[in-house]
Design an enzyme around this catalytic site. Sequence first.
Site, mmCIF file in Angstrom:
data_model
loop_
_atom_site.group_PDB
_atom_site.id
_atom_site.type_symbol
_atom_site.label_atom_id
_atom_site.label_comp_id
_atom_site.label_asym_id
_atom_site.label_seq_id
_atom_site.Cartn_x
_atom_site.Cartn_y
_atom_site.Cartn_z
ATOM 1 N N THR A 274 -3.849 -5.508 13.561
ATOM 2 C CA THR A 274 -3.628 -6.611 12.935
ATOM 3 C C THR A 274 -2.289 -6.539 12.183
ATOM 4 O O THR A 274 -1.849 -5.336 11.951
ATOM 5 C CB THR A 274 -4.612 -6.383 11.693
ATOM 6 N N GLU B 187 -4.773 1.379 6.133
ATOM 7 C CA GLU B 187 -4.956 1.670 7.693
ATOM 8 C C GLU B 187 -6.235 0.762 8.578
ATOM 9 O O GLU B 187 -6.013 0.588 9.430
ATOM 10 C CB GLU B 187 -4.941 3.081 7.793
ATOM 11 N N ASP C 296 0.307 5.290 17.743
ATOM 12 C CA ASP C 296 -0.475 4.020 17.795
ATOM 13 C C ASP C 296 0.602 3.168 18.542
ATOM 14 O O ASP C 296 1.400 3.711 19.563
ATOM 15 C CB ASP C 296 -0.140 3.505 16.407
ATOM 16 N N CYS D 275 12.394 -1.251 17.276
ATOM 17 C CA CYS D 275 12.162 -1.140 18.745
ATOM 18 C C CYS D 275 10.823 -2.140 18.758
ATOM 19 O O CYS D 275 9.649 -1.674 19.204
ATOM 20 C CB CYS D 275 11.607 0.579 18.833
ATOM 21 N N TYR E 217 -12.263 -8.653 13.862
ATOM 22 C CA TYR E 217 -13.022 -7.221 14.174
ATOM 23 C C TYR E 217 -13.968 -6.647 12.939
ATOM 24 O O TYR E 217 -13.558 -5.758 12.382
ATOM 25 C CB TYR E 217 -11.790 -6.208 14.422
ATOM 26 N N TRP F 22 0.750 -1.121 -0.084
ATOM 27 C CA TRP F 22 0.055 -0.100 0.100
ATOM 28 C C TRP F 22 0.838 1.252 -0.101
ATOM 29 O O TRP F 22 0.392 2.355 -0.089
ATOM 30 C CB TRP F 22 -1.162 -0.054 1.246
ATOM 31 N N TYR G 227 -5.908 7.805 15.601
ATOM 32 C CA TYR G 227 -4.807 7.423 15.009
ATOM 33 C C TYR G 227 -5.126 7.533 13.410
ATOM 34 O O TYR G 227 -4.170 8.018 12.631
ATOM 35 C CB TYR G 227 -4.574 5.983 15.566
ATOM 36 N N CYS H 262 18.641 -2.652 19.538
ATOM 37 C CA CYS H 262 18.885 -1.173 19.921
ATOM 38 C C CYS H 262 20.172 -0.789 19.174
ATOM 39 O O CYS H 262 20.601 0.343 18.914
ATOM 40 C CB CYS H 262 19.033 -1.262 21.517
#
Length: 368
Positions: A69, A63, A163, A215, A108, A46, A145, A222
Amino acid sequence: MEGGEKTATSRYKELMALAARRSKTAPAPAETLLAWYDRHRRRLPWRALPGESADPYRVWLSEIMLQQTTVVAAGPYFLKFLQRFPDVVTLAEAPLDDVLRLWAGLGYYARARNLHACAKAVAALGGVFPDTEDGLRALPGIGPYTAAAIAAIAFNRPATIVDGNVERVITRIHAVEEELPRAKPKIRALADPLTPQDRPGDYAQAIMDLGATICTPRKPACALCPWNSDCEAHAQRIEESFPRKAAKTQKPQRHGAAFVAMRADGAILLRRRDEKGLLGGMTEIPGSPWGEKRPKADARTSAPLPGEWRTLPGTVTHVFSHFALELEVLTAQFPHKTKPPKDCWWSLEVDAEALPSVMRKVVEHARR
DNA sequence: GATGCGTGGAC
DNA sequence: TGTCCAAGCAT
């Protein structure tokens, strides 16, 4: 006044020192992240290629699918939807059932209903998405968001996305001790000033890529992080303890029975669930209500049709977002001429129906 | 603000 | 095996 002059002088010195640090040693945080992004950005279906402008329809569709998900799960669905509904007007003009059939398995399901409602709303605007956070926020299925993400990514507006990725990155950088969700206002306040006026869309995608690939919740990389020298959690080697969260409560167990009626030609009896609530608007195998106790031997009194029902060995188990379910499965054979009960129908192509995963498990259990 | 709302993969 | 989780939203 003397005091005023002193204050002004010290302020000037602070600003000069800050400018010196920035220009000689460290660029602004966003610049550091964008430089990393230019080398390590993920290629996703996308996303526009570097230099290309993003298609708001694709950004919006992706989105919505990506809410709670994973990229891996959403990917195939995104491609299916784009092929079947190449633009927002095509999606708006499709029947809701077509959308639910294509969404089945992604979970969902309110997202799918809102996706369709949102497409209709945008179609009514001439097929053009609003290009501001407020305009987007007013559409079904678009919250804080998603509005910020579309505004930034599709329209390059300096909107700050927050988010799960951003929450993790920010709470680690600043070692935020407050637990989620109470920490949200603090996180927002810390994230807002980081958003650059230049390339805000790339910055939004960059900070999500950082959260998704460097992260990470466990074993963050790191050593490869462009922000590692500014990270308080890393300095203390306690990265994985952020974000702080309250322990989750255990999921209750529920039980029920499902009735797989098989017609002589192989058709299976199905019905549509209520529009609202769990699996709203989706197709299901007729069954008993789900309760706290195992169904009794006479559970078959709630069968959709009178017949020679036999209970299959084993059960189907499924874990929803807020409870675990164990289903007994009963089957019975019916003549080809059998009429479906009210609100039910016989289906010869179960795979093409809007069956959620739990119901596909039931069908699979009955066929073996 | 707390709760309802799916699924499949990783460890 | 159980636990946690993944680009949240609606109410």
